[in-house]
Design an enzyme around this catalytic site. Structure first.
Site, PDB file in Angstrom:
ATOM      1  N   HIS A   1       0.866  -1.190   0.000  1.00  0.00           N
ATOM      2  CA  HIS A   1       0.000   0.000   0.000  1.00  0.00           C
ATOM      3  C   HIS A   1       0.901   1.237   0.000  1.00  0.00           C
ATOM      4  O   HIS A   1       0.815   2.099   0.877  1.00  0.00           O
ATOM      5  CB  HIS A   1      -0.950  -0.013   1.192  1.00  0.00           C
ATOM      6  CG  HIS A   1      -2.026  -1.055   1.081  1.00  0.00           C
ATOM      7  ND1 HIS A   1      -3.126  -0.890   0.259  1.00  0.00           N
ATOM      8  CD2 HIS A   1      -2.145  -2.280   1.638  1.00  0.00           C
ATOM      9  CE1 HIS A   1      -3.884  -1.974   0.336  1.00  0.00           C
ATOM     10  NE2 HIS A   1      -3.311  -2.836   1.164  1.00  0.00           N
TER      11      HIS A   1
ATOM     12  N   ARG B   1      10.056   3.680 -17.460  1.00  0.00           N
ATOM     13  CA  ARG B   1      10.914   4.800 -17.059  1.00  0.00           C
ATOM     14  C   ARG B   1      10.797   5.115 -15.571  1.00  0.00           C
ATOM     15  O   ARG B   1      11.497   5.988 -15.058  1.00  0.00           O
ATOM     16  CB  ARG B   1      10.573   6.051 -17.895  1.00  0.00           C
ATOM     17  CG  ARG B   1      11.018   5.957 -19.347  1.00  0.00           C
ATOM     18  CD  ARG B   1      10.911   7.316 -20.050  1.00  0.00           C
ATOM     19  NE  ARG B   1       9.526   7.740 -20.175  1.00  0.00           N
ATOM     20  CZ  ARG B   1       8.725   7.420 -21.203  1.00  0.00           C
ATOM     21  NH1 ARG B   1       9.197   6.664 -22.190  1.00  0.00           N
ATOM     22  NH2 ARG B   1       7.481   7.849 -21.248  1.00  0.00           N
TER      23      ARG B   1
ATOM     24  N   HIS C   1      -6.424 -11.082  -8.945  1.00  0.00           N
ATOM     25  CA  HIS C   1      -5.437 -10.077  -8.559  1.00  0.00           C
ATOM     26  C   HIS C   1      -4.196 -10.122  -9.448  1.00  0.00           C
ATOM     27  O   HIS C   1      -3.554  -9.087  -9.673  1.00  0.00           O
ATOM     28  CB  HIS C   1      -5.025 -10.276  -7.098  1.00  0.00           C
ATOM     29  CG  HIS C   1      -6.059  -9.838  -6.118  1.00  0.00           C
ATOM     30  ND1 HIS C   1      -7.192 -10.571  -5.848  1.00  0.00           N
ATOM     31  CD2 HIS C   1      -6.144  -8.720  -5.343  1.00  0.00           C
ATOM     32  CE1 HIS C   1      -7.926  -9.941  -4.952  1.00  0.00           C
ATOM     33  NE2 HIS C   1      -7.309  -8.814  -4.619  1.00  0.00           N
TER      34      HIS C   1
ATOM     35  N   ASP D   1      -5.568 -13.122   1.400  1.00  0.00           N
ATOM     36  CA  ASP D   1      -6.141 -11.785   1.605  1.00  0.00           C
ATOM     37  C   ASP D   1      -7.665 -11.885   1.700  1.00  0.00           C
ATOM     38  O   ASP D   1      -8.391 -10.958   1.321  1.00  0.00           O
ATOM     39  CB  ASP D   1      -5.728 -10.840   0.469  1.00  0.00           C
ATOM     40  CG  ASP D   1      -5.900  -9.358   0.826  1.00  0.00           C
ATOM     41  OD1 ASP D   1      -6.071  -9.052   2.016  1.00  0.00           O
ATOM     42  OD2 ASP D   1      -5.878  -8.518  -0.087  1.00  0.00           O
TER      43      ASP D   1
ATOM     44  N   GLY E   1      -9.706  -7.110  -1.010  1.00  0.00           N
ATOM     45  CA  GLY E   1      -9.420  -8.451  -0.550  1.00  0.00           C
ATOM     46  C   GLY E   1      -9.929  -9.474  -1.546  1.00  0.00           C
ATOM     47  O   GLY E   1     -10.151  -9.164  -2.731  1.00  0.00           O
TER      48      GLY E   1
END
Length: 379
Positions: free
Chosen positions: A197, A229, A252, A275, A310
């Site tokens: 996060h 970059r 995910h 998760d 989640g």
């Protein structure tokens, strides 16, 4: 007069199993004594016949918020946290999870303290600590976490949590750009820092890993995107992070990306997590994650503004998904051995002499048939 001193040993033999070790697959037997693996050997013997079914180490989920209506993200007192932790345990055992870390989200300090108090009072073989996912994270990449409770890194708050948890605060997900020195402070307390996060750039990420962060929280999710970059935390993780969490629900992360990562970087660094949230095993509907309302549709958990929140993944399904890509042995490393190593649990996660006899028996379709914790059959 003669006295005979003896101890009563609790001996269990599981025979005729397809035993999956990190080194090779063995058709044979496991002898368990007082909850530990005493011997692994080939040939015929008498005992509990597994009829050739596969035996893998118990799954270890170090990042899970909830399952089947129970969760560890939204309570006001330690008694409710304790009740939910044990509710999670009962459901997780059915999916082959023999060790897990109840995982919080970003929430007020007083709630976080209660969560840690609960862990401090729990003495259970399956609940080996707590994972704090936040509150010291990036507002920009908060995902489903409530930005109202994000705060600057505070080592005194962490020390309180560590004290109340009686040393069972095992890992914290943090954004290193908020305070790089915080990484070292956590490590010195005996807490495993995980980077997630976060909006960290490449150099900040590299420095965080060199300072002691040993894991990346759910790679690609909840972090600055990769750009050729501006590679950011993703390339820093792949280059320097000792362990990297992967959510293998194929939502995910695409399964071809997982296949590529393992082919290029090897299996030993990747940690399978779920998760999972409280909606897991319950189907579509309206749920919560901490203070955030979540909608689950077709098994995908989302916030009202369309962010993933989640998952509804279970560890046995994560294992099957991975095994279909990289085989049983590699899937076992990712679902058991690597998670254990990443948080300092040296006594489990592998079928090896001297290790705790946490075992899962799988049928030919890799469904859970039996579960053993400390050598005792629990499912």
């Amino acid at each position: 007069m003669f006295f005979t001193f003896f101890s009563i040993l609790n001996v269990v033999k599981l025979v005729n199993g397809r035993i999956i070790t990190p080194y090779r697959e063995i058709q044979g037997n496991i002898e368990i004594e007082n909850g530990r693996i005493k011997r692994i050997y080939e040939g015929n013997d008498y005992g509990e016949n597994l009829d050739g079914l596969a035996v893998v180490p118990g799954f270890i989920d170090i990042h899970i918020h909830g399952i089947r209506g129970y969760d560890y993200t939204s309570w006001d007192n330690k008694d409710d946290f304790i009740k939910n932790a044990f509710g999670m345990k009962k459901s997780l055992l059915e999916h082959g999870v023999t060790t897990f870390l109840p995982t919080t989200v970003t929430m007020p300090k007083e709630n976080l303290i209660e969560a840690c108090k609960a862990i401090g009072e729990i003495t259970d073989l399956s609940i080996e600590g707590i994972h704090l996912e936040g509150p010291f994270i990036s507002e920009k990449h908060a995902g489903a976490q409530d930005v109202r409770y994000i705060r600057v890194p505070d080592i005194n708050e962490v020390k309180e949590c560590f004290q109340y948890s009686k040393g069972k605060l095992r890992t914290i997900t943090i954004a290193p750009e908020k305070d790089l020195d915080f990484v070292s402070k956590l490590w010195n307390l005996g807490i495993y820092p995980s980077i997630g996060h976060t909006d960290a750039d490449y150099e900040t990420g590299v420095r965080a890993f060199l300072l002691g962060a040993n894991r990346t929280t759910h790679l690609f999710n909840g972090m600055k995107e990769f750009h050729h970059r501006d590679p950011g935390i993703i390339l820093a993780s792949l280059n320097y992070s000792r362990y990297i969490e992967i959510i293998s629900d194929f939502i995910h992360i695409n399964k071809e990306v997982i296949r590529f990562l393992i082919s290029q970087f090897g299996v030993n660094r990747f940690v399978a997590i779920t998760d999972a949230i409280s909606a897991t095993d319950l189907g579509d509907g309206e749920y919560s994650l901490g203070k955030t309302r979540i909608t689950v549709k077709n098994g995908i958990a989302m916030t009202s503004n369309g962010k993933l929140a989640g998952s509804t993944l279970t560890m046995d399904r994560a294992f099957r998904n991975l095994a279909n890509i990289v085989g049983l042995q590699n899937a076992s490393l990712m679902c058991s051995y690597n998670p254990a190593k990443s948080i300092g649990l040296e006594d489990r996660g592998v079928i090896e002499v001297g290790k705790r006899a946490d075992l899962v028996v799988l049928d030919e379709k890799m469904n859970v048939k039996k579960v053993y914790v400390n050598g005792e059959e629990v499912i």
